[in-house]
Design a protein around this motif. Structure first.
Motif, PDB file in Angstrom:
ATOM      1  N   HIS A  13      -2.660   5.322   5.485  1.00 24.39           N
ATOM      2  CA  HIS A  13      -4.055   4.983   5.210  1.00 24.39           C
ATOM      3  C   HIS A  13      -4.281   3.523   5.588  1.00 24.39           C
ATOM      4  CE1 HIS A  13      -5.288   8.152   1.986  1.00 24.39           C
ATOM      5  NE2 HIS A  13      -4.480   8.681   2.879  1.00 24.39           N
ATOM      6  N   GLN A  14      -5.543   3.205   5.863  1.00 21.06           N
ATOM      7  CA  GLN A  14      -5.912   1.817   6.044  1.00 21.06           C
ATOM      8  C   GLN A  14      -6.697   1.397   4.806  1.00 21.06           C
ATOM      9  OE1 GLN A  14      -7.571   0.976   9.991  1.00 21.06           O
ATOM     10  NE2 GLN A  14      -8.816  -0.583   8.989  1.00 21.06           N
ATOM     11  N   GLY A  15      -6.371   0.240   4.216  1.00 19.80           N
ATOM     12  CA  GLY A  15      -7.139  -0.192   3.056  1.00 19.80           C
ATOM     13  C   GLY A  15      -6.419  -1.248   2.245  1.00 19.80           C
ATOM     14  N   ASP A  16      -6.894  -1.358   0.994  1.00 21.31           N
ATOM     15  CA  ASP A  16      -6.365  -2.343   0.049  1.00 21.31           C
ATOM     16  C   ASP A  16      -5.538  -1.582  -0.989  1.00 21.31           C
ATOM     17  OD1 ASP A  16      -6.017  -4.019  -2.184  1.00 21.31           O
ATOM     18  OD2 ASP A  16      -7.959  -4.979  -1.910  1.00 21.31           O
ATOM     19  N   ILE A  17      -4.292  -1.953  -1.145  1.00 23.14           N
ATOM     20  CA  ILE A  17      -3.395  -1.174  -2.016  1.00 23.14           C
ATOM     21  C   ILE A  17      -3.828  -1.222  -3.479  1.00 23.14           C
ATOM     22  CG2 ILE A  17      -1.682  -3.007  -2.415  1.00 23.14           C
ATOM     23  CD1 ILE A  17       0.364  -0.556  -1.865  1.00 23.14           C
ATOM     24  N   THR A  18      -4.563  -2.245  -3.875  1.00 20.43           N
ATOM     25  CA  THR A  18      -4.968  -2.321  -5.288  1.00 20.43           C
ATOM     26  C   THR A  18      -6.030  -1.280  -5.641  1.00 20.43           C
ATOM     27  OG1 THR A  18      -6.628  -4.038  -4.885  1.00 20.43           O
ATOM     28  CG2 THR A  18      -4.417  -4.781  -5.455  1.00 20.43           C
ATOM     29  N   ASP A  19      -6.614  -0.623  -4.646  1.00 20.42           N
ATOM     30  CA  ASP A  19      -7.579   0.468  -4.897  1.00 20.42           C
ATOM     31  C   ASP A  19      -6.887   1.814  -5.121  1.00 20.42           C
ATOM     32  OD1 ASP A  19      -9.820  -1.129  -4.557  1.00 20.42           O
ATOM     33  OD2 ASP A  19      -9.858  -0.807  -2.388  1.00 20.42           O
ATOM     34  N   GLU A  20      -5.608   1.882  -4.890  1.00 16.31           N
ATOM     35  CA  GLU A  20      -4.910   3.175  -4.909  1.00 16.31           C
ATOM     36  C   GLU A  20      -4.822   3.777  -6.309  1.00 16.31           C
ATOM     37  OE1 GLU A  20      -3.683   5.252  -2.556  1.00 16.31           O
ATOM     38  OE2 GLU A  20      -4.798   3.944  -1.212  1.00 16.31           O
TER      39      GLU A  20
END
Ligand code: AR6
Length: 182
Positions: A13-20
């Motif tokens: 995935h592409q993104g910010d890990i703190t949103d997981e």
């Protein structure tokens, strides 16, 4: 992007890990568990001070390079934060690949020991620690593939890549390696 390995899978995935919202998220920590920038800064900012309070109490000696330790996740959606310590890149002759693989393996072991069905990793060592991402992505995916081939757990291992360049590197590595999947 998904790579099935028996009953388990690796996702990119592409993104910010703190949103997981996976059961565990992995922090790109340092050996002192002292906090810092990048992923580490983002996790402690959003997770709140309870995470650092716990790691200080449970792991006063820190964590060796190539390994990982686990804590609760404070205000984050995940249940656990796994603090993994990748190597600083020193040109590739100081067992960097072995240590990077070790950080992934120990994180996966901790996730299994704590009944995590899902775990999200950032690309360890490829920010402040300077590990070239074309090499780090292959080490990371190989370590996870080998672990899943052997254990079939956690069911889902997600790499959360920060930006299109990192995502593209992991995608290329996955395409190359999945042809040789065990
Ligand atoms: N979500 C996902 N990936 C991210 C995020 C995020 N929120 N932020 C950065 N990245 P780094 P390292 C990417 O520097 O190289 C810290 O100071 C980033 O683009 O976080 O292992 C620690 O305290 C890069 O590709 O970790 C340690 O001292 C990758 O995550 C040291 O840095 C890793 O970058 C650890 O350095």
């Amino acid at each position: 992007m998904r790579w099935q390995i028996g009953t388990a899978a690796i996702e990119l995935h592409q993104g910010d890990i703190t949103d997981e919202q996976t059961d565990a998220i992995v922090n790109a920590a340092n050996a002192e568990l002292a906090g810092g920038g990048g992923v580490d800064g983002a996790i402690h900012r959003r997770g709140g001070p309870a995470i650092m309070a716990e790691t200080r109490q449970r792991y006063p000696q820190g964590c060796p390079t190539g390994s990982a330790v686990i804590s609760a996740a404070g205000k984050l959606a995940a249940r656990h934060v796994i603090h993994a310590v990748g190597p600083v890149w020193q040109g590739g002759t100081r067992q960097e690949a072995e240590r990077l693989a070790g950080a992934y393996r120990r994180s996966l072991q901790l996730a299994v020991e704590h009944d995590c069905a899902s775990i999200a990793f950032p690309s360890l060592s490829t920010g402040a620690y300077g590990y070239p991402i074309d090499q780090a992505s292959r080490v990371a995916l190989t370590a996870v593939r080998d672990f899943l081939t052997e254990h079939q757990r956690p069911e889902l291992v997600r790499f959360v890549l920060f930006g299109p360049a990192a995502f593209g590197e992991f995608l290329a590595a996955m395409n190359e390696l999945s042809g040789t999947a065990a």
